[in-house]
Design an enzyme around this catalytic site. Sequence first.
Site, mmCIF file in Angstrom:
data_model
loop_
_atom_site.group_PDB
_atom_site.id
_atom_site.type_symbol
_atom_site.label_atom_id
_atom_site.label_comp_id
_atom_site.label_asym_id
_atom_site.label_seq_id
_atom_site.Cartn_x
_atom_site.Cartn_y
_atom_site.Cartn_z
ATOM 1 N N ARG A 1 0.851 -1.196 0.000
ATOM 2 C CA ARG A 1 0.000 0.000 0.000
ATOM 3 C C ARG A 1 0.875 1.229 0.000
ATOM 4 N NH1 ARG A 1 -4.664 -1.873 4.295
ATOM 5 N NH2 ARG A 1 -5.252 -3.694 3.057
ATOM 6 N N SER B 1 -7.833 -0.806 0.875
ATOM 7 C CA SER B 1 -8.798 -1.079 1.933
ATOM 8 C C SER B 1 -9.521 0.165 2.431
ATOM 9 C CB SER B 1 -8.087 -1.806 3.062
ATOM 10 O OG SER B 1 -9.024 -2.200 4.014
ATOM 11 N N HIS B 2 -9.282 0.478 3.700
ATOM 12 C CA HIS B 2 -9.997 1.563 4.368
ATOM 13 C C HIS B 2 -9.264 2.899 4.201
ATOM 14 C CE1 HIS B 2 -6.938 -0.225 6.772
ATOM 15 N NE2 HIS B 2 -6.833 0.894 7.475
ATOM 16 N N ASP C 1 -16.109 -1.096 4.468
ATOM 17 C CA ASP C 1 -14.991 -0.208 4.096
ATOM 18 C C ASP C 1 -14.747 -0.167 2.590
ATOM 19 O OD1 ASP C 1 -14.027 -2.795 3.877
ATOM 20 O OD2 ASP C 1 -11.973 -2.195 4.308
ATOM 21 N N ASP D 1 -12.909 -1.783 0.429
ATOM 22 C CA ASP D 1 -12.939 -3.004 -0.383
ATOM 23 C C ASP D 1 -13.920 -4.049 0.142
ATOM 24 O OD1 ASP D 1 -11.325 -3.362 1.865
ATOM 25 O OD2 ASP D 1 -10.137 -4.927 0.913
ATOM 26 N N ASP E 1 -14.289 -5.630 3.093
ATOM 27 C CA ASP E 1 -13.995 -6.735 4.005
ATOM 28 C C ASP E 1 -14.178 -6.364 5.482
ATOM 29 O OD1 ASP E 1 -11.751 -5.154 4.188
ATOM 30 O OD2 ASP E 1 -10.310 -6.720 3.645
ATOM 31 N N ARG E 2 -14.290 -5.086 5.780
ATOM 32 C CA ARG E 2 -14.506 -4.699 7.184
ATOM 33 C C ARG E 2 -15.981 -4.425 7.439
ATOM 34 N NH1 ARG E 2 -9.681 -1.024 9.487
ATOM 35 N NH2 ARG E 2 -7.985 -2.274 8.656
ATOM 36 N N GLU F 1 -9.982 -7.173 15.982
ATOM 37 C CA GLU F 1 -10.494 -5.922 16.556
ATOM 38 C C GLU F 1 -10.626 -4.823 15.505
ATOM 39 O OE1 GLU F 1 -8.248 -3.312 16.386
ATOM 40 O OE2 GLU F 1 -6.765 -4.744 15.583
ATOM 41 N N LYS G 1 -11.702 -11.645 5.365
ATOM 42 C CA LYS G 1 -12.774 -11.159 6.221
ATOM 43 C C LYS G 1 -13.854 -10.595 5.314
ATOM 44 C CE LYS G 1 -10.329 -6.876 7.421
ATOM 45 N NZ LYS G 1 -8.952 -7.013 6.896
HETATM 46 C C1 G16 Z 1 -5.645 -5.382 7.172
HETATM 47 C C2 G16 Z 1 -5.457 -6.825 7.534
HETATM 48 C C3 G16 Z 1 -6.063 -7.101 8.868
HETATM 49 C C4 G16 Z 1 -5.505 -6.156 9.912
HETATM 50 C C5 G16 Z 1 -5.718 -4.728 9.466
HETATM 51 C C6 G16 Z 1 -5.077 -3.706 10.374
HETATM 52 O O1 G16 Z 1 -6.990 -5.114 6.985
HETATM 53 O O2 G16 Z 1 -6.050 -7.680 6.574
HETATM 54 O O3 G16 Z 1 -5.801 -8.425 9.196
HETATM 55 O O4 G16 Z 1 -6.111 -6.362 11.144
HETATM 56 O O5 G16 Z 1 -5.145 -4.551 8.195
HETATM 57 O O6 G16 Z 1 -3.722 -3.874 10.329
HETATM 58 P P1 G16 Z 1 -2.748 -2.829 10.999
HETATM 59 O O7 G16 Z 1 -3.142 -2.789 12.451
HETATM 60 O O8 G16 Z 1 -1.405 -3.407 10.744
HETATM 61 O O9 G16 Z 1 -2.982 -1.488 10.342
HETATM 62 P P2 G16 Z 1 -7.491 -4.276 5.740
HETATM 63 O O10 G16 Z 1 -8.964 -4.150 5.941
HETATM 64 O O11 G16 Z 1 -6.751 -2.958 5.829
HETATM 65 O O12 G16 Z 1 -7.101 -5.077 4.559
#
Ligand code: G16
Length: 568
Positions: A29, A120-121, A302, A304, A306-307, A389, A401
């Site tokens: 990212r 993602s978010h 979010d 994409d 998944d959240r 979390e 997820k």
């Molecule tokens: C990603 C990962 C998750 C993780 C999250 C936060 O989510 O797939 O398993 O919990 O990042 O990670 P960090 O605390 O390292 O920022 P996503 O939704 O961003 O793909």
Amino acid sequence: MIYKDVKMTLRTVPTKPFDDQKPGTSGLRKKVSVFQQPHYLENFVQAIFNALENCKGKTLVLGGDGRFYNRHAIQVILKMAAAAGFGKVLVGHNGILSTPAASCVIRKHSAFGGIILSASHNPGGPGGDFGIKYNTTNGGPAPEKITDDIYARTRYLQRYYIVDASDVPLDTLDPTRLGDMRVEVIDPVYDYAEMMESLFDFPAIRQLFASNTFSMRFDAMHAVTGPYAHDILENRLGAPVGTVMNGIPLEDFGDGHPDPNLTYAHDLVETMFNGRSQHPASRGTGTSMCGVQPPDFGAASDGDGDRNMILGKRFFVTPSDSLAVIAANARLAPGYHRGLAGVARSMPTSMAVDRVAQALNIGCYETPTGWKFFGNLMDAGRVTLCGEESFGTGSSHVREKDGLWAVLFWLNILAVRQQPVEDILREHWAKYGRNFYTRHDYENVDSTIAKDIMAQLHNSMATLAGKTFGMRRVAYSDDFSYTDPIDGSVSTGQGMRIGFEDGARIVFRLSGTGTEGATLRIYVEAYEADPAKHMQDTQHALADLIGIANQLSGIREKTGRTEPTVIT
Ligand code: G16
């Protein structure tokens, strides 16, 4: 099927390695401007293809969350996939596929793997973020041994291969050919929606919406879940039009931050709390209400898809509690009526689900942060349900997820139990006790300062056991490491944790998903068995632990910040 031919010639392009292509918690990212550097995207894609053992003639799934740069990247990847010898690419219509839908498509069509384009978010648009990750044939994010290999290959890459051809039309479902490679443009919603219908009690949920005593809002945050939510909630389940808010996906998410939490999902939070400030980020217990009744159920997803965030009427369900409630009520959903094989949670996630697992007498696993760590457990049949979390919940139906899946699970529970969300939580806490839980994020901290804080915490871990802070005595402290029970791989340095004798915990870790400076996360948890104390304000209940965390890290003195950027 008649394939339209797109003429092409193969080209080898000399390039130089970039030294910043190490995948983080979930793929690579970076700012869009970083990806826009000549050869940057192509280098990383070539490193992925080089790391695959034999992709000749195989099927690749391709799609993204529709953010800025998605359309360009999709065309580049199609042309590189043709050059790499893939036999077929299944690509989402207009380049769109939510992350869980991509996982679903990989599995359903027995694809070799998939490339998902998303940050993602994180915010989108020309000034925002972009991301890319590879998912393996089980539909899940590539495990560390593959992402490490991809990174190693980025370090010495000298050339990439691409075909020169005109762009593949993605706004029609007509199949195309790029040389020998077939390109099938697929409806991004269909396979996913069919799967959801097979897992949940759609007739009961349909009845719930038809009852006129129940209302819901789903905030798609102008991100990828808009089309999925319109189809599943409004078309298939009969929720009134207007249930889905911000349902049109935009390349910059309408200038929003597509992170479904109490800070960024403000439209939904405003609707659900309706003037009363009683979510965890507020210190008070104010109860002023305006005239309009909020909906009974609120949810958001979010960038994409998944959240998820789950809200009741003026009520926030922490992701850790949501996981525990879903585990305790899993049998209510047809796809899970036989019960759960086991559950897993990431280390910083609260231990609420552990108590449910104990009562159900099933296995409970603690993994590092990152969905990729759940894959082996699910593939081996050890766990059915996983959660984090960070607003992530999912099950073995896919290997990502899944935001809408969690929302549908809640709808299924609500349709069967016919109770408000808040009552379900109160009953859950009365039975299992409550794990008060909060996360304080300090975003965009100077990276050197953040590393210093973590190094100093790391050094203190060996000396904390036995020390007393206020009423609490430290039982253990360490830098979490994990040995995968299936393949024996070891992941070290996964976060500093301090456990107290009464079960309370403090965890410190650096985010692996940010693109600016460092994000320091402080996770705080305490267990309360007494129902008389369950309705306390979260920040109040955890105030002494938050004080200990600030004292141990020295975060406020070292960063000059007086409060966290985001509290959840
Ligand atoms: C990603 C990962 C998750 C993780 C999250 C936060 O989510 O797939 O398993 O919990 O990042 O990670 P960090 O605390 O390292 O920022 P996503 O939704 O961003 O793909």
